[in-house]
Design a protein around this motif. Structure first.
Motif, PDB file in Angstrom:
ATOM      1  N   MET A  77       6.798  12.297  -9.066  1.00  0.00           N
ATOM      2  CA  MET A  77       6.824  12.860  -7.712  1.00  0.00           C
ATOM      3  C   MET A  77       8.209  13.429  -7.418  1.00  0.00           C
ATOM      4  O   MET A  77       9.207  12.983  -7.987  1.00  0.00           O
ATOM      5  N   LYS A 132       0.832  -1.213   0.000  1.00  0.00           N
ATOM      6  CA  LYS A 132       0.000   0.000   0.000  1.00  0.00           C
ATOM      7  C   LYS A 132       0.861   1.256   0.000  1.00  0.00           C
ATOM      8  O   LYS A 132       0.538   2.231  -0.679  1.00  0.00           O
ATOM      9  N   ASP A 133       1.951   1.223   0.775  1.00  0.00           N
ATOM     10  CA  ASP A 133       2.853   2.378   0.800  1.00  0.00           C
ATOM     11  C   ASP A 133       3.481   2.601  -0.573  1.00  0.00           C
ATOM     12  O   ASP A 133       3.559   3.729  -1.053  1.00  0.00           O
ATOM     13  N   LYS A 166       1.445   4.184  -3.427  1.00  0.00           N
ATOM     14  CA  LYS A 166       1.278   5.637  -3.389  1.00  0.00           C
ATOM     15  C   LYS A 166       2.347   6.362  -4.204  1.00  0.00           C
ATOM     16  O   LYS A 166       2.179   7.524  -4.563  1.00  0.00           O
ATOM     17  N   ILE A 167       3.449   5.681  -4.493  1.00  0.00           N
ATOM     18  CA  ILE A 167       4.554   6.292  -5.216  1.00  0.00           C
ATOM     19  C   ILE A 167       4.287   6.208  -6.714  1.00  0.00           C
ATOM     20  O   ILE A 167       3.954   5.140  -7.237  1.00  0.00           O
ATOM     21  N   GLN A 168       4.436   7.338  -7.395  1.00  0.00           N
ATOM     22  CA  GLN A 168       4.210   7.391  -8.839  1.00  0.00           C
ATOM     23  C   GLN A 168       5.328   8.186  -9.492  1.00  0.00           C
ATOM     24  O   GLN A 168       5.913   9.079  -8.874  1.00  0.00           O
ATOM     25  N   TYR A 226       8.439  11.871   2.207  1.00  0.00           N
ATOM     26  CA  TYR A 226       7.312  12.031   3.115  1.00  0.00           C
ATOM     27  C   TYR A 226       6.459  10.760   3.144  1.00  0.00           C
ATOM     28  O   TYR A 226       5.971  10.347   4.188  1.00  0.00           O
ATOM     29  N   THR A 227       6.303  10.119   1.992  1.00  0.00           N
ATOM     30  CA  THR A 227       5.457   8.925   1.885  1.00  0.00           C
ATOM     31  C   THR A 227       6.144   7.677   2.419  1.00  0.00           C
ATOM     32  O   THR A 227       5.550   6.920   3.187  1.00  0.00           O
ATOM     33  N   LEU A 228       7.407   7.450   2.031  1.00  0.00           N
ATOM     34  CA  LEU A 228       8.107   6.208   2.389  1.00  0.00           C
ATOM     35  C   LEU A 228       9.121   6.378   3.516  1.00  0.00           C
ATOM     36  O   LEU A 228       9.597   5.387   4.056  1.00  0.00           O
ATOM     37  N   GLN A 243       8.323  14.528  -1.735  1.00  0.00           N
ATOM     38  CA  GLN A 243       7.065  13.789  -1.653  1.00  0.00           C
ATOM     39  C   GLN A 243       7.317  12.315  -1.378  1.00  0.00           C
ATOM     40  O   GLN A 243       6.611  11.689  -0.584  1.00  0.00           O
ATOM     41  N   VAL A 244       8.329  11.762  -2.027  1.00  0.00           N
ATOM     42  CA  VAL A 244       8.661  10.347  -1.816  1.00  0.00           C
ATOM     43  C   VAL A 244       9.154  10.130  -0.386  1.00  0.00           C
ATOM     44  O   VAL A 244       8.740   9.183   0.284  1.00  0.00           O
TER      45      VAL A 244
END
Length: 130
Positions: free
Chosen positions: A50, A41-42, A45-47, A57-59, A54-55
């Motif tokens: 980015m 799921k994590d 979110k990465i596309q 912050y997400t991972l 942003q990466v």
């Protein structure tokens, strides 16, 4: 008498030489997790497109980043469960000079992980329904 002594000596020698390998499974080995634990799921979110911020912050921050300026980030996760062999998952993200994500490697393993998680969720729902 001599035959019994030789038999006892041979038996004790055999037990002592195999005792260590038999004891290995009896001794407790804790689970060891190292690195960045990422779920499917994590990673979903990465596309591409980015920014590095942003990466991150997400991972979270990567385990390794390329020191030679190629803007490559490595998210490495190693897991050793007791006596099982070590499993390692590596997610490689490549950014361009402007810090924009251009490539995601290891997508096949992540897709397999996602399908395994979906199967586990379905199995747990089936058990709950029973």
């Amino acid at each position: 008498m001599r035959y019994k002594l030789l038999t006892a000596a041979a038996l004790s020698l055999a037990l002592m030489s195999t005792g260590c390998s038999m004891m290995e499974r009896l001794v407790y080995h804790p689970d060891i997790n190292q690195g960045n634990y990422l779920t499917a799921k994590d990673v979903a979110k990465i596309q591409k497109g980015m920014t590095q911020q942003q990466v991150a912050y997400t991972l979270g921050t990567p385990m390794l980043s390329d020191p030679f300026g190629t803007q490559t980030w490595y998210y490495v996760f190693r897991q050793e469960l007791g006596h099982d062999p070590v499993q390692q998952e590596t997610l490689t993200l490549i950014f361009d000079r402007n810090g924009i994500l251009t490539d995601i490697k290891n997508e096949k393993n992540l897709a397999a992980q996602e399908s395994m998680e979906a199967a586990e969720t379905k199995a747990s729902e089936t058990k709950t329904a029973d």
